[in-house]
Design a protein around this motif. Sequence first.
Motif, PDB file in Angstrom:
ATOM      1  N   SER A  94       4.601  -4.836 -16.610  1.00  0.00           N
ATOM      2  CA  SER A  94       5.217  -3.837 -15.724  1.00  0.00           C
ATOM      3  C   SER A  94       5.963  -4.497 -14.566  1.00  0.00           C
ATOM      4  N   GLY A  95       6.656  -3.642 -13.796  1.00  0.00           N
ATOM      5  CA  GLY A  95       7.332  -4.116 -12.596  1.00  0.00           C
ATOM      6  C   GLY A  95       6.344  -4.755 -11.630  1.00  0.00           C
ATOM      7  N   ARG A  96       5.137  -4.216 -11.606  1.00  0.00           N
ATOM      8  CA  ARG A  96       4.142  -4.766 -10.683  1.00  0.00           C
ATOM      9  C   ARG A  96       3.761  -6.185 -11.092  1.00  0.00           C
ATOM     10  N   GLU A  97       3.638  -6.423 -12.382  1.00  0.00           N
ATOM     11  CA  GLU A  97       3.297  -7.777 -12.834  1.00  0.00           C
ATOM     12  C   GLU A  97       4.441  -8.751 -12.574  1.00  0.00           C
TER      13      GLU A  97
ATOM     14  N   ARG B 110      11.815  -0.634   0.856  1.00  0.00           N
ATOM     15  CA  ARG B 110      12.318  -1.363  -0.315  1.00  0.00           C
ATOM     16  C   ARG B 110      12.585  -0.435  -1.484  1.00  0.00           C
ATOM     17  N   TYR B 111      11.989   0.749  -1.453  1.00  0.00           N
ATOM     18  CA  TYR B 111      12.066   1.640  -2.613  1.00  0.00           C
ATOM     19  C   TYR B 111      13.277   2.573  -2.530  1.00  0.00           C
ATOM     20  N   THR B 112      14.399   2.062  -3.001  1.00  0.00           N
ATOM     21  CA  THR B 112      15.632   2.851  -2.993  1.00  0.00           C
ATOM     22  C   THR B 112      16.216   2.859  -4.402  1.00  0.00           C
TER      23      THR B 112
ATOM     24  N   ILE C 250       0.891  -1.149   0.000  1.00  0.00           N
ATOM     25  CA  ILE C 250       0.000   0.000   0.000  1.00  0.00           C
ATOM     26  C   ILE C 250       0.930   1.199   0.000  1.00  0.00           C
ATOM     27  N   LYS C 251       0.656   2.176  -0.844  1.00  0.00           N
ATOM     28  CA  LYS C 251       1.569   3.311  -0.876  1.00  0.00           C
ATOM     29  C   LYS C 251       1.515   4.081   0.418  1.00  0.00           C
ATOM     30  N   PRO C 252       2.657   4.293   1.058  1.00  0.00           N
ATOM     31  CA  PRO C 252       2.652   5.210   2.181  1.00  0.00           C
ATOM     32  C   PRO C 252       2.248   6.563   1.611  1.00  0.00           C
TER      33      PRO C 252
ATOM     34  N   ASP D  74       3.113  12.249  -5.539  1.00  0.00           N
ATOM     35  CA  ASP D  74       2.839  11.053  -6.340  1.00  0.00           C
ATOM     36  C   ASP D  74       1.371  11.040  -6.781  1.00  0.00           C
ATOM     37  N   ASP D  75       1.099  10.343  -7.866  1.00  0.00           N
ATOM     38  CA  ASP D  75      -0.284  10.139  -8.328  1.00  0.00           C
ATOM     39  C   ASP D  75      -1.039  11.445  -8.535  1.00  0.00           C
ATOM     40  N   MET D  76      -0.371  12.364  -9.205  1.00  0.00           N
ATOM     41  CA  MET D  76      -0.936  13.704  -9.403  1.00  0.00           C
ATOM     42  C   MET D  76      -2.301  13.645 -10.078  1.00  0.00           C
TER      43      MET D  76
ATOM     44  N   HIS E  16      16.820  -9.661  -8.420  1.00  0.00           N
ATOM     45  CA  HIS E  16      16.876  -8.830  -7.225  1.00  0.00           C
ATOM     46  C   HIS E  16      15.877  -9.336  -6.178  1.00  0.00           C
ATOM     47  N   ARG E  17      14.699  -9.665  -6.653  1.00  0.00           N
ATOM     48  CA  ARG E  17      13.674 -10.155  -5.727  1.00  0.00           C
ATOM     49  C   ARG E  17      14.101 -11.483  -5.103  1.00  0.00           C
ATOM     50  N   LEU E  18      14.724 -12.326  -5.929  1.00  0.00           N
ATOM     51  CA  LEU E  18      15.180 -13.611  -5.397  1.00  0.00           C
ATOM     52  C   LEU E  18      16.241 -13.379  -4.317  1.00  0.00           C
TER      53      LEU E  18
ATOM     54  N   HIS F 268       6.239  10.650 -15.805  1.00  0.00           N
ATOM     55  CA  HIS F 268       4.966   9.968 -16.040  1.00  0.00           C
ATOM     56  C   HIS F 268       5.178   8.615 -16.715  1.00  0.00           C
ATOM     57  N   SER F 269       4.243   7.720 -16.448  1.00  0.00           N
ATOM     58  CA  SER F 269       4.273   6.393 -17.076  1.00  0.00           C
ATOM     59  C   SER F 269       2.935   5.754 -16.788  1.00  0.00           C
ATOM     60  N   SER F 270       2.648   4.670 -17.497  1.00  0.00           N
ATOM     61  CA  SER F 270       1.412   3.967 -17.133  1.00  0.00           C
ATOM     62  C   SER F 270       1.658   3.160 -15.858  1.00  0.00           C
ATOM     63  N   VAL F 271       0.634   2.444 -15.414  1.00  0.00           N
ATOM     64  CA  VAL F 271       0.696   1.855 -14.068  1.00  0.00           C
ATOM     65  C   VAL F 271       1.796   0.818 -13.887  1.00  0.00           C
ATOM     66  N   GLY F 272       2.321   0.812 -12.671  1.00  0.00           N
ATOM     67  CA  GLY F 272       3.240  -0.247 -12.262  1.00  0.00           C
ATOM     68  C   GLY F 272       4.637  -0.170 -12.841  1.00  0.00           C
ATOM     69  N   LEU F 273       4.987   0.979 -13.431  1.00  0.00           N
ATOM     70  CA  LEU F 273       6.308   1.058 -14.068  1.00  0.00           C
ATOM     71  C   LEU F 273       7.354   1.742 -13.188  1.00  0.00           C
ATOM     72  N   GLY F 274       7.058   1.911 -11.916  1.00  0.00           N
ATOM     73  CA  GLY F 274       8.108   2.315 -10.987  1.00  0.00           C
ATOM     74  C   GLY F 274       8.109   3.778 -10.573  1.00  0.00           C
TER      75      GLY F 274
HETATM   76  N1  LIG Z   1      12.556  -0.279 -12.658  1.00  0.00           N
HETATM   77  C1  LIG Z   1      12.145  -0.953 -11.578  1.00  0.00           C
HETATM   78  N2  LIG Z   1      13.043  -1.543 -10.771  1.00  0.00           N
HETATM   79  C2  LIG Z   1      12.658  -2.252  -9.693  1.00  0.00           C
HETATM   80  N3  LIG Z   1      11.380  -2.431  -9.328  1.00  0.00           N
HETATM   81  C3  LIG Z   1      10.436  -1.867 -10.093  1.00  0.00           C
HETATM   82  C4  LIG Z   1      10.763  -1.097 -11.252  1.00  0.00           C
HETATM   83  N4  LIG Z   1       9.616  -0.688 -11.822  1.00  0.00           N
HETATM   84  C5  LIG Z   1       8.623  -1.147 -11.059  1.00  0.00           C
HETATM   85  N5  LIG Z   1       9.116  -1.858 -10.017  1.00  0.00           N
HETATM   86  C6  LIG Z   1       8.362  -2.507  -8.938  1.00  0.00           C
HETATM   87  O1  LIG Z   1       7.029  -2.707  -9.402  1.00  0.00           O
HETATM   88  C7  LIG Z   1       6.093  -2.408  -8.377  1.00  0.00           C
HETATM   89  C8  LIG Z   1       5.176  -1.313  -8.860  1.00  0.00           C
HETATM   90  O2  LIG Z   1       5.914  -0.106  -8.986  1.00  0.00           O
HETATM   91  P1  LIG Z   1       5.359   1.331  -8.543  1.00  0.00           P
HETATM   92  O3  LIG Z   1       4.322   1.200  -7.477  1.00  0.00           O
HETATM   93  O4  LIG Z   1       6.527   2.199  -8.265  1.00  0.00           O
HETATM   94  O5  LIG Z   1       4.647   1.742  -9.906  1.00  0.00           O
HETATM   95  P2  LIG Z   1       3.839   3.052 -10.244  1.00  0.00           P
HETATM   96  O6  LIG Z   1       4.345   3.485 -11.568  1.00  0.00           O
HETATM   97  O7  LIG Z   1       3.916   4.034  -9.126  1.00  0.00           O
HETATM   98  O8  LIG Z   1       2.385   2.498 -10.396  1.00  0.00           O
HETATM   99  P3  LIG Z   1       0.964   3.260 -10.255  1.00  0.00           P
HETATM  100  O9  LIG Z   1       0.818   4.077 -11.492  1.00  0.00           O
HETATM  101  O10 LIG Z   1      -0.012   2.137 -10.176  1.00  0.00           O
HETATM  102  O11 LIG Z   1       1.006   4.119  -9.031  1.00  0.00           O
HETATM  103  C9  LIG Z   1       6.899  -1.992  -7.156  1.00  0.00           C
HETATM  104  O12 LIG Z   1       7.043  -3.107  -6.323  1.00  0.00           O
HETATM  105  C10 LIG Z   1       8.244  -1.596  -7.725  1.00  0.00           C
HETATM  106  O13 LIG Z   1       9.277  -1.810  -6.811  1.00  0.00           O
END
Ligand SMILES: Nc1ncnc2c1ncn2[C@@H]1O[C@H](COP(=O)(O)OP(=O)(O)OP(=O)(O)O)[C@@H](O)[C@H]1O
Length: 514
Positions: free
Chosen positions: A377-380, A174-176, A141-143, A276-278, A348-350, A212-218
Amino acid sequence: MHSGFAAKSEFGLPIQTNSNEDQMTAGDAAGERVFERVKVQLRARLGNDVYSSWFGRMKLAEASKGIVRLSVPTAFLRSWINNHYIRQIEELWQAEEPSTLKVEVIVRSATRNTAPVQSEAAVQRNRAAKPTAGVAAAPSIKPMLSVVGAPAPRPASGETEARGSSIGSPLDQRYTFESFVEGPSNRVAFAAAKAVAETAPNAVRFNPLYIHSSVGLGKTHLLQAIADEAIRNRPGSRVVYLTAEYFMWRFASAIRDNSALALKEHLRDIDLLIIDDMQFLQGKSIQNEFCHLLNMLLDSAKQVVVAADRPATELESLEPRVRSRLSGGVSLEMAAPDFSMRLSMLRHRLALAQAEDATITISEEILNHIAHAIPGSGREIEGAFNQVLFRRSFEPQLDVDRIDEMLAHIFRSGEPKRVRIEDIQRVVARHYNVSKTELLSNRRTRTIVKPRQVAMYLSKVLTPRSLPEIGRRFGGRDHTTVLHAVRKIEDLTGSDAKLAQEIEFLRRLINEAQ
Ligand SMILES: Nc1ncnc2c1ncn2[C@@H]1O[C@H](COP(=O)(O)OP(=O)(O)OP(=O)(O)O)[C@@H](O)[C@H]1O
């Protein structure tokens, strides 16, 4: 400069009352039962944080003759729920009670000053409930807000000390930058983010930095990495990370509690503001507040970083001057990760999982296979990895075929992806070279009418939305206009092979945009 933080009557003040609220009859007991079930489902869909922010104080006022009235304590909450969640609530209610015709949200005044109000501390406790640093944790859950008084490094627990106010919640540890996988699709954004985090205060170069990016791209990952790094690199400066949704909630609560001035003082003292999430910033008055804050920070050379799911120019719900101020710096897009980035994320996750449990093994062949199989995406990638990790605990001999079966189940034959009307509008507008504003306007020139009708048609066939709702999302049109558009395009595709192909192509683009 005008401070712009004065309380507006839009917030907190009741505009409608509900004197029946405390006189529930036996018939209402059934309504209460439905209400309880709807609340459970809302919480499950939206998560605890969102649920408690918007629905924690919602009550059932009345349910009779197909009309359901829910009450909330402030006009702001009512308008937020109406703008964002009313359809969902109505659908859930209708699923439980098919005779329901309409769900309305009203503002209660009778209980406004007596209803127990969730304390800031309680809100913070709820908000702080987040996954720990294990990869097997569910997607986080996003802080929503973190205010950090540097130079104190973050304690190992991830708790951050708020300076001079009760604001404060942890960043996700985890987000560094170290855990962020860099590659061709995000290299420029990554470099800009690092430069911002490393730059000395007042030496801003990209301002605002808009990602900007579509969902889950970091985006969230990168934004929180900036906050994390900046805290270390900017001794004595204040770094604030918050989501636009939380900004709104915080402001509305401060106005309700007569503490808007204190909040304003608190925010103007920031050196690095990260939002975030403007795309979720809604409401004219809140946007005014935001715009004043933005102007003030930019004018005094304080760095601002913003992320959203589309370019600033396409954030239609924003006031033009906010959009224009956001577009005045550097705007960078992040795209989907390529194969080798996906593989790095999995490795990295492993490694993280193994740091917690050294007995975990997943072969390189399987990691390669997942990276190939999940082009998203990264989320998938995270979701797929967590599934494999979970399954291997009771199926240690997972082979590639079994993994294929499992991933196909999750990502293809599982829940169909939800297509959003905004995506349809964006893709169609781009394809026909018209702006989204024109698409939603009243203009009746042929070059606009056709794309508008195509977009309405696709909204009907690709989403579960009703005709009235589609009408609303297309500049407040009547449902008969949508019906006319749907029928017209249906008819035309029967006889016009070129249009049929065009529609097919658009469908593919829209699906790829998910
Ligand atoms: N380039 C990346 N390197 C490492 N992990 C990534 C990367 N891109 C995405 N992830 C991982 O994918 C998951 C989703 O990323 P994140 O929540 O940052 O996406 P988002 O773009 O903010 O999505 P949303 O638009 O839904 O808010 C997170 O666990 C994140 O760590």
